[in-house]
Write an enzyme that holds these catalytic residues in place. Structure first.
Site, PDB file in Angstrom:
ATOM      1  N   ILE A  81       4.728  -1.342   3.177  1.00 24.55           N
ATOM      2  CA  ILE A  81       4.557   0.084   2.893  1.00 24.55           C
ATOM      3  C   ILE A  81       5.331   0.440   1.632  1.00 24.55           C
ATOM      4  CG2 ILE A  81       4.922   2.422   3.782  1.00 24.55           C
ATOM      5  CD1 ILE A  81       5.108   0.904   6.624  1.00 24.55           C
ATOM      6  N   LYS A  82       4.635   1.045   0.666  1.00 26.70           N
ATOM      7  CA  LYS A  82       5.291   1.401  -0.601  1.00 26.70           C
ATOM      8  C   LYS A  82       5.706   2.869  -0.552  1.00 26.70           C
ATOM      9  CE  LYS A  82       4.209  -0.659  -5.098  1.00 26.70           C
ATOM     10  NZ  LYS A  82       3.254  -0.664  -6.231  1.00 26.70           N
ATOM     11  N   VAL A  83       6.984   3.120  -0.845  1.00 28.71           N
ATOM     12  CA  VAL A  83       7.471   4.500  -0.898  1.00 28.71           C
ATOM     13  C   VAL A  83       8.178   4.705  -2.232  1.00 28.71           C
ATOM     14  CG1 VAL A  83       7.764   4.686   1.611  1.00 28.71           C
ATOM     15  CG2 VAL A  83       9.695   3.962   0.195  1.00 28.71           C
ATOM     16  N   ALA A 120       0.877  -1.177   0.000  1.00 30.94           N
ATOM     17  CA  ALA A 120       0.000   0.000   0.000  1.00 30.94           C
ATOM     18  C   ALA A 120       0.908   1.220   0.000  1.00 30.94           C
ATOM     19  CB  ALA A 120      -0.903  -0.001   1.228  1.00 30.94           C
TER      20      ALA A 120
END
Ligand code: G3P
Length: 217
Positions: free
Chosen positions: A82-84, A56
């Site tokens: 967690i997508k960055v 996400a």
């Protein structure tokens, strides 16, 4: 190799999850927009459909806010990654979030140098975009190969998550290179099983079997 479904469409994910062949899901702001759903609600539903990592993506561009958003997304479920984005702020956020024991997927990777930085930042996954490089007449698969070589040279544990997959050949080529994961639209994943000679051979088997008049059950 792990297969992730690159979609936020619940029905598509449920159908693939039922095959037992899906190891995770990736989403991004464009896929969330396409779904028409609330990010927190749809992500929670996705996390309940698959046991593996569900990516996400944060939407802030500044490290402190990315970290806050990442922590909130991680509260959804234990299998959140967690997508960055692959920017200096994204790398700073990655370093902090992985330091807290969280899974982080560093996305929008288009060069070996970027992938090197993602590994240095402790990324769980790096997402090099194969198709978007091909789209501008560069070689997306060559990037996967370069990252594989660099990561193996130094024993980096960051997993190569090949993304922006446009065709089934991308998947087999990534497997030959040694990508750890591919994330692909469900339609591409389904096409992996298709072959006209399989269809032709099965039809012939069924015709011949019918001639025997036999049943197994
Ligand atoms: O996960 C990244 C992927 O969704 C990007 O694919 O087809 O928009 O380049 P594409």
């Amino acid at each position: 190799m792990k297969f992730f479904a690159d979609t936020a469409e619940i029905e598509e994910i449920a159908e693939l999850a039922a095959t037992g062949m899906v190891d995770g899901v990736t989403t991004n702001p464009s896929l969330i927009m396409k779904s028409g759903r609330d990010i927190l609600e749809v992500t929670r539903e996705i996390c309940a459909l698959v046991d593996g990592p569900v990516s996400a993506e944060v939407v802030s561009l500044e490290a402190a806010e990315m970290i806050a958003e990442g922590r909130k997304l991680a509260e959804i479920a234990d299998n959140i990654a967690i997508k960055v984005p692959l920017t200096w702020d994204g790398l700073k956020a990655c370093k902090t979030l992985t330091g807290e024991g969280r899974m982080v997927n560093v996305t929008l990777c288009f060069s070996a140098n970027q992938a090197l930085l993602a590994a240095k930042a402790g990324a769980t996954f790096v997402s090099p975009f194969v198709g978007r490089l091909d789209d501008i007449n560069l070689d997306g698969l060559e990037l996967i190969s370069d990252i594989r070589t660099i990561y193996d040279n130094y024993g980096f544990e960051t997993q190569i998550l090949a993304a922006s997959i446009r065709a089934v050949n991308h998947i087999s080529e990534c497997a030959l290179i040694g990508a750890d994961v591919v994330t692909a639209p469900p339609a591409i994943l389904k096409k992996m099983a298709d072959h006209p000679l399989t269809d032709k051979g099965l039809d012939a088997f069924m015709r011949d079997w019918a001639k025997t008049g036999q049943r197994i059950l």
